[in-house]
Design a protein around this motif. Structure first.
Motif, PDB file in Angstrom:
ATOM      1  N   ALA A   1       0.964  -1.268   0.095  1.00  0.00           N
ATOM      2  CA  ALA A   1      -0.050  -0.067   0.145  1.00  0.00           C
ATOM      3  C   ALA A   1       0.862   1.238  -0.039  1.00  0.00           C
TER       4      ALA A   1
ATOM      5  N   VAL B   1       1.908   8.885   4.970  1.00  0.00           N
ATOM      6  CA  VAL B   1       0.725   7.623   4.889  1.00  0.00           C
ATOM      7  C   VAL B   1       0.759   6.801   6.450  1.00  0.00           C
TER       8      VAL B   1
ATOM      9  N   ASP C   1       2.836   2.731  -2.001  1.00  0.00           N
ATOM     10  CA  ASP C   1       2.635   3.691  -3.066  1.00  0.00           C
ATOM     11  C   ASP C   1       1.245   3.293  -3.915  1.00  0.00           C
ATOM     12  N   ALA C   2       0.529   2.624  -3.277  1.00  0.00           N
ATOM     13  CA  ALA C   2      -0.946   2.421  -4.189  1.00  0.00           C
ATOM     14  C   ALA C   2      -2.086   3.374  -3.580  1.00  0.00           C
ATOM     15  N   ASP C   3      -2.849   3.501  -4.555  1.00  0.00           N
ATOM     16  CA  ASP C   3      -3.931   4.578  -4.240  1.00  0.00           C
ATOM     17  C   ASP C   3      -4.649   4.062  -3.049  1.00  0.00           C
ATOM     18  N   GLU C   4      -4.887   5.008  -2.131  1.00  0.00           N
ATOM     19  CA  GLU C   4      -5.512   4.721  -0.776  1.00  0.00           C
ATOM     20  C   GLU C   4      -7.010   4.161  -0.911  1.00  0.00           C
ATOM     21  N   ALA C   5      -7.548   4.253  -2.093  1.00  0.00           N
ATOM     22  CA  ALA C   5      -9.125   3.746  -2.501  1.00  0.00           C
ATOM     23  C   ALA C   5      -8.766   2.282  -2.383  1.00  0.00           C
ATOM     24  N   ASP C   6      -7.569   1.598  -2.712  1.00  0.00           N
ATOM     25  CA  ASP C   6      -7.221   0.239  -2.850  1.00  0.00           C
ATOM     26  C   ASP C   6      -7.255  -0.452  -1.480  1.00  0.00           C
ATOM     27  N   TRP C   7      -6.785   0.430  -0.355  1.00  0.00           N
ATOM     28  CA  TRP C   7      -6.430  -0.450   1.032  1.00  0.00           C
ATOM     29  C   TRP C   7      -7.069   0.480   2.183  1.00  0.00           C
TER      30      TRP C   7
ATOM     31  N   ARG D   1       5.925  10.448   0.887  1.00  0.00           N
ATOM     32  CA  ARG D   1       4.496   9.718   1.019  1.00  0.00           C
ATOM     33  C   ARG D   1       4.281   8.925   1.947  1.00  0.00           C
TER      34      ARG D   1
END
Length: 177
Positions: A97, A147, A99-105, A143
Motif C-alpha cells: 500500500a 501515510v 505507493d498504491a492508491d488509498e482507495a485500494d487499501w 509519501r
C-alpha cells in the motif's frame, strides 16, 4: 478491568510501562504484530525483540500475529498488544500500500481498525495497547511518512476512544490524559 492505551515516542518507556500494568502472575496474552526476529536479516531488530521477551514473565504467552482483533476476542484473560505502529507497517506492507492508491487499501484498514476497537471495548479482561505517538514534528516530505503518520494517528484515535484511559509516556514518565 481496565482498557488502557499507552502512547509516546520511540524509547519513551511505553512497553516497559505497559508491562508494569499487567499482573506478572496472570496468564497474559502478549500480542505482537511486529516482524519475526531474524538475526541473519536484521540483528538490531532481533536484539530488540529478545530484550522484550526477556522482560516477560513466564506465565505470559507471546502470539506473533497481524490478526489482533480476532486474537484479542479469543483470549480468555488479560491481553497486552505491542504495538500499533508495527501493526500498521506490516498491514501496509502486506497490501503493498505504500505507493498504491488509498482507495485500494484504506477500506481494509478502516475495517481492521474498527474490528480492533470493538474487540478492545468488548474484552471482559484487562487490555493494554501500546502505540507510537505521531504528528509532533514536521509533515514528512515523503509519501510513506505521511501515510504512516496520518493513518497511525487515526488508529490511535479509534483505539483511544475504545479505552478507559490513555497514558502518554515522556522520558519514562507516565502522564495520564
Amino acid at each position: 478491568m481496565a482498557h488502557v492505551l499507552v502512547t509516546g515516542g520511540v524509547r519513551s518507556g511505553k512497553s516497559r510501562y505497559a508491562e508494569s500494568l499487567m499482573d506478572a502472575q496472570a496468564p497474559v496474552s502478549y500480542l505482537t504484530p511486529g516482524y519475526p526476529a531474524d538475526p541473519a536479516r536484521d540483528a538490531e531488530w532481533a536484539a530488540r525483540v529478545a530484550a522484550h521477551r526477556l522482560r516477560r514473565p513466564g506465565a505470559w504467552r507471546t502470539v506473533e500475529t497481524l490478526a489482533l482483533a480476532s486474537e484479542l476476542a479469543a483470549a480468555g484473560g488479560p491481553v497486552l498488544i505491542d504495538c500499533l505502529g508495527t501493526w500498521l507497517t506490516r498491514l501496509l506492507d502486506s497490501w503493498q500500500a505504500w505507493d498504491a492508491d488509498e482507495a485500494d487499501w484504506l477500506p481494509k484498514l478502516s475495517a481492521q481498525t474498527g474490528a480492533l476497537a470493538e474487540a478492545v471495548r468488548a474484552h471482559p479482561h484487562d487490555v493494554v495497547v501500546v502505540t507510537n505517538e505521531v504528528g509532533w514534528g514536521l509533515v514528512s516530505e515523503y509519501r510513506a511518512g505521511r501515510v504512516f503518520a496520518d493513518n497511525l494517528g487515526r488508529i490511535n484515535q479509534a483505539i483511544g476512544a475504545a479505552c478507559d484511559q490513555v497514558v502518554l509516556l515522556v522520558a519514562g514518565r507516565p502522564l495520564t490524559l
